[in-house]
Design a protein around this motif. Structure first.
Motif, PDB file in Angstrom:
ATOM      1  N   PHE A   1      16.710  -6.560  45.318  1.00 24.01           N
ATOM      2  CA  PHE A   1      17.676  -7.661  45.422  1.00 24.01           C
ATOM      3  C   PHE A   1      18.087  -8.010  46.857  1.00 24.01           C
ATOM      4  O   PHE A   1      18.767  -9.019  47.056  1.00 24.01           O
ATOM      5  CB  PHE A   1      18.956  -7.293  44.660  1.00 24.01           C
ATOM      6  CG  PHE A   1      18.761  -7.030  43.202  1.00 24.01           C
ATOM      7  CD1 PHE A   1      18.438  -8.063  42.334  1.00 24.01           C
ATOM      8  CD2 PHE A   1      18.913  -5.756  42.677  1.00 24.01           C
ATOM      9  CE1 PHE A   1      18.260  -7.825  40.971  1.00 24.01           C
ATOM     10  CE2 PHE A   1      18.750  -5.500  41.322  1.00 24.01           C
ATOM     11  CZ  PHE A   1      18.412  -6.546  40.466  1.00 24.01           C
ATOM     12  N   GLY A   2      17.745  -7.190  47.840  1.00 20.28           N
ATOM     13  CA  GLY A   2      18.329  -7.351  49.166  1.00 20.28           C
ATOM     14  C   GLY A   2      17.351  -7.661  50.281  1.00 20.28           C
ATOM     15  O   GLY A   2      16.418  -8.457  50.141  1.00 20.28           O
ATOM     16  N   ALA A   3      17.550  -6.981  51.428  1.00 28.27           N
ATOM     17  CA  ALA A   3      16.792  -7.271  52.641  1.00 28.27           C
ATOM     18  C   ALA A   3      15.322  -6.934  52.530  1.00 28.27           C
ATOM     19  O   ALA A   3      14.509  -7.434  53.303  1.00 28.27           O
ATOM     20  CB  ALA A   3      17.406  -6.503  53.819  1.00 28.27           C
ATOM     21  N   GLY A   4      14.964  -6.071  51.588  1.00 28.66           N
ATOM     22  CA  GLY A   4      13.563  -5.687  51.431  1.00 28.66           C
ATOM     23  C   GLY A   4      12.828  -6.444  50.345  1.00 28.66           C
ATOM     24  O   GLY A   4      11.704  -6.069  49.998  1.00 28.66           O
TER      25      GLY A   4
ATOM     26  N   GLY B   1      26.184  -6.108  35.863  1.00 26.08           N
ATOM     27  CA  GLY B   1      25.366  -6.842  34.916  1.00 26.08           C
ATOM     28  C   GLY B   1      23.926  -6.944  35.374  1.00 26.08           C
ATOM     29  O   GLY B   1      23.547  -6.470  36.456  1.00 26.08           O
ATOM     30  N   LEU B   2      23.095  -7.560  34.536  1.00 25.09           N
ATOM     31  CA  LEU B   2      21.716  -7.814  34.921  1.00 25.09           C
ATOM     32  C   LEU B   2      21.680  -8.697  36.170  1.00 25.09           C
ATOM     33  O   LEU B   2      22.629  -9.404  36.481  1.00 25.09           O
ATOM     34  CB  LEU B   2      20.969  -8.474  33.769  1.00 25.09           C
ATOM     35  CG  LEU B   2      20.773  -7.596  32.515  1.00 25.09           C
ATOM     36  CD1 LEU B   2      20.131  -8.409  31.397  1.00 25.09           C
ATOM     37  CD2 LEU B   2      19.947  -6.362  32.829  1.00 25.09           C
ATOM     38  N   CYS B   3      20.578  -8.624  36.897  1.00 29.24           N
ATOM     39  CA  CYS B   3      20.397  -9.336  38.173  1.00 29.24           C
ATOM     40  C   CYS B   3      21.260  -8.744  39.283  1.00 29.24           C
ATOM     41  O   CYS B   3      21.480  -9.387  40.312  1.00 29.24           O
ATOM     42  CB  CYS B   3      20.683 -10.833  38.043  1.00 29.24           C
ATOM     43  SG  CYS B   3      19.655 -11.651  36.821  1.00 29.24           S
TER      44      CYS B   3
ATOM     45  N   ALA C   1      17.865   2.274  48.437  1.00 22.35           N
ATOM     46  CA  ALA C   1      16.579   1.758  48.916  1.00 22.35           C
ATOM     47  C   ALA C   1      15.932   0.887  47.850  1.00 22.35           C
ATOM     48  O   ALA C   1      15.410  -0.206  48.132  1.00 22.35           O
ATOM     49  CB  ALA C   1      15.655   2.914  49.295  1.00 22.35           C
ATOM     50  N   GLU C   2      15.983   1.351  46.612  1.00 22.76           N
ATOM     51  CA  GLU C   2      15.402   0.575  45.518  1.00 22.76           C
ATOM     52  C   GLU C   2      16.161  -0.729  45.294  1.00 22.76           C
ATOM     53  O   GLU C   2      15.561  -1.775  45.025  1.00 22.76           O
ATOM     54  CB  GLU C   2      15.391   1.419  44.246  1.00 22.76           C
ATOM     55  CG  GLU C   2      14.425   2.611  44.326  1.00 22.76           C
ATOM     56  CD  GLU C   2      14.479   3.493  43.101  1.00 22.76           C
ATOM     57  OE1 GLU C   2      13.466   3.551  42.381  1.00 22.76           O
ATOM     58  OE2 GLU C   2      15.530   4.120  42.862  1.00 22.76           O
TER      59      GLU C   2
ATOM     60  N   ILE D   1      25.019  -1.298  42.744  1.00 17.99           N
ATOM     61  CA  ILE D   1      23.802  -1.939  42.247  1.00 17.99           C
ATOM     62  C   ILE D   1      22.682  -0.911  42.098  1.00 17.99           C
ATOM     63  O   ILE D   1      21.946  -0.899  41.105  1.00 17.99           O
ATOM     64  CB  ILE D   1      23.380  -3.085  43.182  1.00 17.99           C
ATOM     65  CG1 ILE D   1      24.443  -4.187  43.175  1.00 17.99           C
ATOM     66  CG2 ILE D   1      22.019  -3.643  42.782  1.00 17.99           C
ATOM     67  CD1 ILE D   1      24.233  -5.253  44.224  1.00 17.99           C
ATOM     68  N   GLY D   2      22.552  -0.017  43.093  1.00 20.73           N
ATOM     69  CA  GLY D   2      21.516   1.006  43.029  1.00 20.73           C
ATOM     70  C   GLY D   2      21.726   1.971  41.876  1.00 20.73           C
ATOM     71  O   GLY D   2      20.791   2.311  41.147  1.00 20.73           O
TER      72      GLY D   2
END
Length: 386
Positions: free
Chosen positions: A185-188, A83-85, A179-180, A354-355
């Motif tokens: 959403f993650g560590a970056g 889903g979104l997010c 990476a995106e 997610i990616g």
């Protein structure tokens, strides 16, 4: 723009959307009204008490908007509903007895999606399918030029899967998509310059984010850090060169020492950390040394703020957390080495889904009103309020 902000940041108030877009309140209100009428977002009364002045409603992404994600590997094909997010609603891992051909991977994915179809048609509006492939993939046409571990060459997998399912499909390199995802959403998150490396059964893949954008190269093949030269007397790689990173830093050797035939990252990490044998420690040190060489080169060339390690590379770093930091400080140039931080991927086993889904959301986010024209989707539902 508003849809992207809600997708990437979750619940935002009208006031926050006004500040982040730089638009006036009236324009933002009109745009939100249009998105509500399309069933893409809904509003609720603001949370909390004691607010001064007129309260600003909270804008939520619709839970009915979703994308399908597909990730073929050498031992499985994983299909997800996201889903979104970046919320993974469902994930199905279909294990294979041998490396699947492109046609077999498409057949598996389309069969699983067909089994989900009644649920999808009843509850979701699907923006499309994103396919994350461990290999060189042309994003423009979704053709896998070469996926060495899968044995695929010049396979038009995006077109094949689209024809099999009726959904719009796009394909790209798995590490670039990851990476995106880590950037959003993650560590970056909130970092503009990032290097992501993933280590798994299909070798080592990487994605590079420069100034907030994925570094693609002329044909979308940039970021193959798994084929960085790290050892003069190294083994011959499947790419034809010698001494590549992924020939020296390998999950298979770690699984062997851990006494595992396969297993997820958590199983491998537990087995290696509990073993505490000289042979394990020596191999971990050896692999970290070659990984450090590759990262030194990457840091000097790209000057990232963050390096995100995933898969068994995250395990290596966790087993000796000071090792890579020490190598970068001692071997990379002072300026770049002093700025970069090494993190483990934050999105865990959902990262690839997610990616891949983010790829499928691209066109929808650029033109949210177009979702109604997507094959296999439902008309916009009645907006939610409350």
């Amino acid at each position: 723009m508003l849809t992207s902000l809600v997708h990437h940041h979750g619940v935002l108030s009208r006031a926050q959307l006004t500040r982040q877009t730089g638009l006036n309140r009236s324009t933002v209100g009109t745009l939100i009204g249009q998105l509500i009428s399309l069933g893409l977002v809904y509003e609720t009364a603001p949370a909390g008490e004691g607010q001064v002045g007129r309260p600003s409603p909270d804008v939520h992404p619709s839970p009915s908007i979703a994308a399908l994600a597909v990730n073929p590997e050498i031992d499985a094909v994983t299909i997800g509903l996201v889903g979104l997010c970046g919320k993974v609603q469902k994930k199905i891992r279909f294990e294979t007895e041998r490396i699947p051909s492109a046609r077999e991977a498409v057949n598996i994915a389309s069969t699983v999606i067909a089994g989900m179809r009644s649920e999808l048609d009843a509850s979701y509006r699907i923006t499309g399918i994103g396919m994350a492939v461990p290999g060189l993939v042309n994003r423009d046409d979704g053709v896998v030029r070469h996926a060495p571990h899968l044995g695929w060459r010049n396979e038009p997998v995006a077109r094949m899967l689209s024809e099999a399912t009726g959904y719009r499909c796009q394909a790209a390199n798995d590490a670039s998509l990851s990476a995106e995802a880590e950037l959003i959403f993650g560590a970056g998150a909130r970092q503009g310059n990032l290097i992501y490396l993933n280590g798994g059964a299909s070798g080592i893949g990487a994605g590079i984010i420069a100034d907030g954008h994925l570094l693609k190269g002329a044909s979308g093949y940039a970021g193959e850090l798994g084929h960085t030269f790290v050892r003069t007397a190294g083994k011959t790689c499947h790419c034809g060169a010698t001494g590549c990173l992924e020939t020296e830093v390998s999950q298979s050797r770690l699984l062997e020492l851990a006494g595992l035939s396969s297993g997820d990252t958590a199983d491998l990490e537990q087995a290696l950390s509990s073993g505490n044998s000289a042979e394990v420690n020596e191999e971990v040190t050896r692999q970290l040394t070659f990984l450090g060489i590759a990262l030194r080169n990457a840091v000097n060339i790209f000057n990232p703020e963050v390096i995100v390690l995933d898969g068994f590379l995250g395990t290596l770093h966790a087993l000796a957390p000071a090792s890579l930091d020490g190598m970068l400080i001692s071997q990379a140039m002072d300026g770049p080495a002093g700025q970069v931080k090494i993190y483990r991927a934050a999105l865990g086993s959902d990262l690839m889904m997610i990616g891949a889904a983010e790829l499928a959301f691209t066109q929808f986010l650029a033109d949210p009103a177009d979702i109604g024209a997507t094959p296999g989707t439902l008309p916009a539902p009645t907006s939610q309020t409350g």
